[in-house]
Motif scaffolding. Structure first.
Motif, mmCIF file in Angstrom:
data_model
loop_
_atom_site.group_PDB
_atom_site.id
_atom_site.type_symbol
_atom_site.label_atom_id
_atom_site.label_comp_id
_atom_site.label_asym_id
_atom_site.label_seq_id
_atom_site.Cartn_x
_atom_site.Cartn_y
_atom_site.Cartn_z
ATOM 1 N N MET A 1 0.961 -1.178 -0.156
ATOM 2 C CA MET A 1 -0.335 0.002 -0.043
ATOM 3 C C MET A 1 0.762 1.209 -0.033
ATOM 4 O O MET A 1 2.254 1.347 0.550
ATOM 5 C CB MET A 1 -1.161 -0.090 0.736
ATOM 6 C CG MET A 1 -1.719 1.266 0.854
ATOM 7 S SD MET A 1 -2.965 1.526 2.833
ATOM 8 C CE MET A 1 -3.890 2.182 2.344
ATOM 9 N N VAL A 2 0.597 2.031 -0.528
ATOM 10 C CA VAL A 2 1.491 3.155 -0.812
ATOM 11 C C VAL A 2 0.188 4.758 -0.659
ATOM 12 O O VAL A 2 -1.206 4.349 -1.299
ATOM 13 C CB VAL A 2 2.133 3.823 -2.765
ATOM 14 C CG1 VAL A 2 2.934 2.691 -2.531
ATOM 15 C CG2 VAL A 2 0.919 3.985 -3.081
ATOM 16 N N SER A 3 0.346 5.606 0.573
ATOM 17 C CA SER A 3 -0.257 6.751 0.585
ATOM 18 C C SER A 3 -0.198 8.076 0.975
ATOM 19 O O SER A 3 1.380 8.087 0.996
ATOM 20 C CB SER A 3 -1.210 6.095 1.669
ATOM 21 O OG SER A 3 -0.525 5.948 3.440
ATOM 22 N N GLY A 4 -1.021 8.521 0.793
ATOM 23 C CA GLY A 4 0.129 9.897 1.514
ATOM 24 C C GLY A 4 -1.251 10.463 2.856
ATOM 25 O O GLY A 4 -1.975 12.057 3.003
ATOM 26 N N TYR A 5 -1.357 10.002 3.489
ATOM 27 C CA TYR A 5 -1.455 10.856 5.246
ATOM 28 C C TYR A 5 -0.655 11.532 5.807
ATOM 29 O O TYR A 5 -0.134 11.571 4.853
ATOM 30 C CB TYR A 5 -2.537 9.131 5.779
ATOM 31 C CG TYR A 5 -3.650 8.401 5.592
ATOM 32 C CD1 TYR A 5 -4.378 8.867 5.538
ATOM 33 C CD2 TYR A 5 -3.132 7.307 5.092
ATOM 34 C CE1 TYR A 5 -6.050 8.119 4.599
ATOM 35 C CE2 TYR A 5 -4.146 6.751 4.746
ATOM 36 C CZ TYR A 5 -5.310 7.037 4.917
ATOM 37 O OH TYR A 5 -6.355 5.711 3.963
#
Length: 528
Positions: free
Chosen positions: A276-280
């Protein structure tokens, strides 16, 4: 005897957990002589850092003790190696120097904390003369890191503990200043390396930077960092699995092929799966609050930008993208990007779901030819709530088309709500520019913008918007060989589905709302 278990290795330890050799001990007051406790029977390959003077109190600088434990493990049985064990505690540290045949095991409750440098103490100096002008300073140096190794083999970092790069710098002139560190883990010219199960937070400019590392595996990591997560540079035979990278201000998982080794070396034979890649917001993945801001977070999976050596034989599957940019495949420094298969992606709240760019930035030695980007297959992708300004983009440059792209099983739903008047006109070429998904501005299609491409096929593709959008679903310019089969594209009444400029050998079949069409001759300008 209690025995903590890593998925990769069973690590046993006793109350002493150390080697029986007489070794120097270092603590807050500097080096002092001491004899380590004798090991428990059968545990001579486990080296507890506290037996070498590490305090784990979060304040005392423990790096001297840690490095002595590593040296002792490396010397065991004439180089047979061993495991350096970190029991629960916080180990404030400057540079930790890895060694061949040595594993670091971070137990539950253990944390390696990157300490802030003082006027007289800090991280190892960056290698003199290692840099060249073809990539960032951070890509050209490895020793100025929290954990580093060079020319090593058979190295492991594992366990349920944490690496916290709190005292590292993440950019600017401080990166090259004496005593500063800017990477959590840096590896150069190593082989047979594994990093498993640890949590890494605040990783500096690069959380994990392997350069020229072959037979490299990452599995089960949680990374929540302020700049790049994992940068795989000039590496061969790599697998990244079961890993989460949250990186709101830079890229999450990146394949690069820079000139940092003073040669063009490809990144090849790479498999990335179940990640998973994310920008939280920074830190909110690890603390479970998952806070979000507006579009513009990075956090993506990318090939490039550094692309001197190229990329080939890459397989990517089962990736979740959340609140970040999407998938980016870029070669702009004269190299091949070829033979890539990508499948089973889900994206929510992204910018530019798919961005494929062949450019001519050409940051490298003089005289290089422009690269090629070819044989890319992307399948089984679901996109929802994507930024309407920047649709998926596949863009080469004049006389250098992207070749042989296949996209199938795609559900592509943009937010919508824009009109053709919102788009830049004409769309600039920017052949030598740094590649970014937003580089051209708002584009004249809500689904796909395709320019300078040879042989592209879409099969079983659904395009839609959440709010009415009066741009066409597809905009094609300078395309030779385009096949659309079983494509469904939502549209506003009276708005075309396709905008075509200088398009040759076009076929549309079993699609809606456009009837079957076939054109062999070049179309100068037409809508469908």
């Amino acid at each position: 005897m209690s025995i903590p278990v890593s998925r990769r290795r069973l690590v046993a330890f006793g109350a002493a957990g150390a080697t029986g050799a007489a070794l120097p001990l270092a603590g807050a007051g500097g080096a002092r002589a001491a004899t380590a406790p004798a090991p428990a029977p059968g545990l001579s390959d486990v080296f507890d850092v506290t037996a070498f003077g590490a305090t784990g109190d979060g304040t005392t600088i423990d790096s001297d003790a840690i490095n002595q434990a590593i040296a002792a493990a490396a010397a065991r049985d004439n180089g047979a190696g061993g495991t350096v064990y970190f029991p629960a505690g916080t180990y404030a540290s400057y540079s930790i120097r890895l060694a061949s045949n040595v594993a670091l095991y971070l137990a539950n409750g253990s944390r390696i904390l990157a300490a802030k440098p003082t006027a007289t103490q800090g991280y190892d100096p960056a290698e003199p003369g290692a840099g060249n002008p073809y990539q960032d300073y951070g890509h050209s140096h490895w020793h100025n890191s929290l954990v580093w190794g060079e020319n090593l083999q058979n190295v492991t970092i594992h366990g349920p503990g944490t690496i916290d790069g709190q005292g590292l710098v993440s950019g600017g002139s401080k990166e090259s200043a004496p005593l500063q560190g800017n990477k959590a883990i840096a590896l150069k010219l190593c082989r047979n390396v594994g990093i498993y199960d640890v949590t890494i937070v605040n990783g500096g400019h690069f959380c994990i930077l392997p350069t020229g590392v072959d037979n490299f595996r990452i599995d089960g990591l949680v990374i929540d960092t302020n700049r790049d997560g994992i940068d795989i540079d000039c590496c061969k035979n790599v697998r990244i699995s079961n890993t989460v990278v949250n990186s709101p201000n830079d890229d999450a998982i990146v394949l690069k092929s820079s000139y940092a080794l003073n040669q063009a070396r490809a990144t090849e034979n790479v498999y990335i799966d179940n990640c998973m890649v994310s920008g939280y917001d920074l830190g909110t993945y690890v603390d479970g609050t998952f806070k979000t801001g507006p579009y513009g977070r990075t956090g993506r999976l990318k090939f490039g930008t550094e692309s001197n050596g190229g990329f080939q034989n890459i397989a990517i599957s089962n990736i979740i993208f959340e609140h970040c940019r999407g998938l980016a495949l870029e070669t702009v420094d004269g190299a091949l990007l070829q033979d890539v298969t990508i499948s089973n992606l889900t994206m929510r709240g992204v910018q530019t779901p798919i961005f494929i760019r062949l450019g001519a930035r050409m940051r490298g030695p003089a005289g290089l030819a422009i690269g090629r980007l070819r044989r890319v297959s992307i399948s089984d992708v679901t996109v929802i709530d994507a930024d309407p300004r920047y649709p998926s983009t596949i863009a080469g440059i004049p006389d250098h088309p992207i070749e042989d792209v296949r996209i199938s099983g795609l559900r592509h739903i943009m937010v919508g709500g824009l009109t053709p008047a919102a788009a830049v006109s004409p769309v600039p070429e920017l052949a030598d520019a740094y590649p970014e998904n937003y580089m051209f501005g708002t584009l004249p299609a809500y689904g796909f913008y395709i320019r300078h491409v040879s042989n592209i096929a879409f099969d079983d593709v659904t395009m839609a918007f959440e709010q009415q959008d009066t741009r066409p679903a597809f905009s094609l310019t300078d395309v030779d060989g385009a096949d659309f089969h079983h494509v469904r594209a939502e549209r506003v009444r009276g708005v075309p589905t396709f905008s075509l400029t200088e398009v040759e050998s076009l076929r549309i079949s079993d699609s809606w709302p456009v009837e079957d069409e076939r054109f062999e001759m070049k179309i100068q300008k037409r809508t469908l």
